[in-house]
Design a protein around this motif. Structure first.
Motif, mmCIF file in Angstrom:
data_model
loop_
_atom_site.group_PDB
_atom_site.id
_atom_site.type_symbol
_atom_site.label_atom_id
_atom_site.label_comp_id
_atom_site.label_asym_id
_atom_site.label_seq_id
_atom_site.Cartn_x
_atom_site.Cartn_y
_atom_site.Cartn_z
ATOM 1 N N LEU A 54 -10.832 -0.208 -2.426
ATOM 2 C CA LEU A 54 -11.158 0.569 -1.240
ATOM 3 C C LEU A 54 -10.750 -0.259 -0.025
ATOM 4 O O LEU A 54 -11.204 -1.391 0.136
ATOM 5 C CB LEU A 54 -12.653 0.871 -1.197
ATOM 6 C CG LEU A 54 -13.114 1.772 -0.057
ATOM 7 C CD1 LEU A 54 -12.539 3.181 -0.210
ATOM 8 C CD2 LEU A 54 -14.638 1.826 -0.020
ATOM 9 N N VAL A 55 -9.881 0.287 0.813
ATOM 10 C CA VAL A 55 -9.436 -0.396 2.025
ATOM 11 C C VAL A 55 -10.435 -0.080 3.132
ATOM 12 O O VAL A 55 -10.634 1.094 3.480
ATOM 13 C CB VAL A 55 -8.018 0.055 2.439
ATOM 14 C CG1 VAL A 55 -7.592 -0.627 3.735
ATOM 15 C CG2 VAL A 55 -7.017 -0.233 1.322
ATOM 16 N N VAL A 56 -11.083 -1.110 3.656
ATOM 17 C CA VAL A 56 -12.105 -0.921 4.685
ATOM 18 C C VAL A 56 -11.722 -1.638 5.974
ATOM 19 O O VAL A 56 -11.049 -2.663 5.959
ATOM 20 C CB VAL A 56 -13.506 -1.405 4.214
ATOM 21 C CG1 VAL A 56 -14.009 -0.583 3.061
ATOM 22 C CG2 VAL A 56 -13.503 -2.863 3.863
ATOM 23 N N ASP A 57 -12.174 -1.049 7.055
ATOM 24 C CA ASP A 57 -12.059 -1.644 8.386
ATOM 25 C C ASP A 57 -13.483 -1.699 8.933
ATOM 26 O O ASP A 57 -13.935 -0.771 9.606
ATOM 27 C CB ASP A 57 -11.150 -0.778 9.265
ATOM 28 C CG ASP A 57 -11.037 -1.281 10.695
ATOM 29 O OD1 ASP A 57 -11.722 -2.255 11.064
ATOM 30 O OD2 ASP A 57 -10.263 -0.676 11.461
ATOM 31 N N GLY A 104 -1.346 -7.897 4.759
ATOM 32 C CA GLY A 104 -2.446 -8.758 5.193
ATOM 33 C C GLY A 104 -3.821 -8.312 4.747
ATOM 34 O O GLY A 104 -4.834 -8.765 5.311
ATOM 35 N N LEU A 105 -3.903 -7.439 3.750
ATOM 36 C CA LEU A 105 -5.214 -7.070 3.210
ATOM 37 C C LEU A 105 -5.852 -8.287 2.548
ATOM 38 O O LEU A 105 -5.164 -9.103 1.940
ATOM 39 C CB LEU A 105 -5.071 -5.952 2.180
ATOM 40 C CG LEU A 105 -4.521 -4.615 2.682
ATOM 41 C CD1 LEU A 105 -4.267 -3.670 1.513
ATOM 42 C CD2 LEU A 105 -5.472 -3.982 3.689
ATOM 43 N N VAL A 106 -7.168 -8.388 2.643
ATOM 44 C CA VAL A 106 -7.895 -9.521 2.078
ATOM 45 C C VAL A 106 -8.991 -8.988 1.162
ATOM 46 O O VAL A 106 -9.805 -8.146 1.572
ATOM 47 C CB VAL A 106 -8.518 -10.392 3.193
ATOM 48 C CG1 VAL A 106 -9.349 -11.524 2.605
ATOM 49 C CG2 VAL A 106 -7.439 -10.933 4.118
ATOM 50 N N LEU A 107 -9.007 -9.481 -0.078
ATOM 51 C CA LEU A 107 -10.043 -9.073 -1.016
ATOM 52 C C LEU A 107 -11.424 -9.478 -0.514
ATOM 53 O O LEU A 107 -11.612 -10.599 -0.033
ATOM 54 C CB LEU A 107 -9.812 -9.722 -2.383
ATOM 55 C CG LEU A 107 -8.750 -9.085 -3.258
ATOM 56 C CD1 LEU A 107 -8.310 -10.059 -4.349
ATOM 57 C CD2 LEU A 107 -9.252 -7.790 -3.868
ATOM 58 N N PRO A 112 -15.237 -7.688 -8.457
ATOM 59 C CA PRO A 112 -15.280 -6.225 -8.386
ATOM 60 C C PRO A 112 -16.569 -5.728 -7.737
ATOM 61 O O PRO A 112 -17.621 -6.353 -7.849
ATOM 62 C CB PRO A 112 -15.236 -5.789 -9.851
ATOM 63 C CG PRO A 112 -14.732 -6.959 -10.613
ATOM 64 C CD PRO A 112 -15.126 -8.174 -9.840
ATOM 65 N N VAL A 113 -16.456 -4.595 -7.075
ATOM 66 C CA VAL A 113 -17.597 -3.976 -6.417
ATOM 67 C C VAL A 113 -18.291 -2.990 -7.360
ATOM 68 O O VAL A 113 -19.512 -2.888 -7.368
ATOM 69 C CB VAL A 113 -17.143 -3.263 -5.118
ATOM 70 C CG1 VAL A 113 -18.282 -2.519 -4.467
ATOM 71 C CG2 VAL A 113 -16.521 -4.259 -4.152
ATOM 72 N N VAL A 130 -11.584 -0.790 -12.623
ATOM 73 C CA VAL A 130 -12.307 -1.920 -12.047
ATOM 74 C C VAL A 130 -12.030 -1.856 -10.550
ATOM 75 O O VAL A 130 -10.894 -1.995 -10.108
ATOM 76 C CB VAL A 130 -11.843 -3.258 -12.660
ATOM 77 C CG1 VAL A 130 -12.636 -4.413 -12.046
ATOM 78 C CG2 VAL A 130 -11.993 -3.238 -14.181
ATOM 79 N N GLN A 131 -13.085 -1.615 -9.776
ATOM 80 C CA GLN A 131 -12.946 -1.298 -8.359
ATOM 81 C C GLN A 131 -13.325 -2.482 -7.469
ATOM 82 O O GLN A 131 -14.437 -2.986 -7.537
ATOM 83 C CB GLN A 131 -13.819 -0.088 -8.021
ATOM 84 C CG GLN A 131 -13.454 1.127 -8.840
ATOM 85 C CD GLN A 131 -14.353 2.313 -8.569
ATOM 86 O OE1 GLN A 131 -15.557 2.168 -8.323
ATOM 87 N NE2 GLN A 131 -13.787 3.508 -8.598
ATOM 88 N N TYR A 132 -12.370 -2.843 -6.634
ATOM 89 C CA TYR A 132 -12.545 -3.903 -5.650
ATOM 90 C C TYR A 132 -12.608 -3.278 -4.257
ATOM 91 O O TYR A 132 -12.454 -2.066 -4.104
ATOM 92 C CB TYR A 132 -11.366 -4.880 -5.704
ATOM 93 C CG TYR A 132 -11.313 -5.737 -6.944
ATOM 94 C CD1 TYR A 132 -11.786 -7.049 -6.922
ATOM 95 C CD2 TYR A 132 -10.793 -5.248 -8.143
ATOM 96 C CE1 TYR A 132 -11.728 -7.849 -8.064
ATOM 97 C CE2 TYR A 132 -10.742 -6.042 -9.283
ATOM 98 C CZ TYR A 132 -11.208 -7.337 -9.232
ATOM 99 O OH TYR A 132 -11.161 -8.122 -10.348
ATOM 100 N N ALA A 133 -12.805 -4.118 -3.257
ATOM 101 C CA ALA A 133 -12.699 -3.698 -1.864
ATOM 102 C C ALA A 133 -11.837 -4.725 -1.149
ATOM 103 O O ALA A 133 -11.883 -5.918 -1.468
ATOM 104 C CB ALA A 133 -14.069 -3.603 -1.204
#
Length: 178
Positions: A54-57, A104-107, A112-113, A130-133
């Motif tokens: 999931l890409v979050v800001d 430049g996305l950063v885990l 995993p979330v 397997v879901q990360y953010a």
């Protein structure tokens, strides 16, 4: 270390939320890998591990979702593991970067979330996701990929209007981790 070994270690160390379903899923993932040497790969017809993010800001309180070309649903970025992936986290980051076009996305730290197993059409029958953010840089500009019909930022409170329960649970778990 092989991607298979990394995935087993990630799953063995996954604690997730304090709900029983996540523990049951974690064990189902491990059982699947134990029963299927090819359980990481799309060719495994019993199902396979996938990696998503999931890409979050967080600064703007929003997430970037893709309108999946085949499923026609708003989802997090993600997909199949590739032989060149050095780890499950690397696969999730690669998928998020490829599908969002955002460099430049950063885990998000902590592994995993969430885990989410969902049926898919034959010949394969299950995705063991397997879901990360990942956190987007402040100046992130998305670029649509061939796998998407659309790519759009949604405020946290708008996600329920466009996405299914699995995305909502991932957003909730991500926000708790933030």
């Amino acid at each position: 270390m092989s991607l298979y070994d990394d995935t087993v270690l990630v799953l063995k160390g996954y604690e997730g939320q304090e709900e029983l379903r996540q523990e049951e899923l974690r064990q189902a993932y491990l059982d699947h890998l134990s029963a299927h040497e090819d359980g990481l790969w799309k060719a495994c017809q019993a199902g396979h591990i996938t990696a998503s993010a999931l890409v979050v800001d967080p600064e703007r309180g929003r997430v970037l979702l893709t309108l999946h070309r085949k499923l026609r649903m708003w989802l997090q970025m993600g997909g199949h593991c590739e032989p060149q992936d050095s780890s499950l986290a690397a696969a999730a980051l690669r998928e998020a970067t490829e599908e969002s076009g955002v460099p430049g996305l950063v885990l998000l730290p902590g592994g995993p979330v969430r885990l989410d197993r969902h049926p898919i059409p034959a010949p394969c029958h299950w995705h063991f996701d397997v879901q990360y953010a990942v956190v987007a840089p402040p100046d992130a500009v998305q670029e649509i990929s061939d796998e998407s019909l659309d790519l759009r930022w949604f405020a946290y409170d708008e996600v329920a209007d466009v996405a299914d329960e699995s995305v909502l649970r991932l957003l909730e778990a991500t926000r708790a981790r933030l």
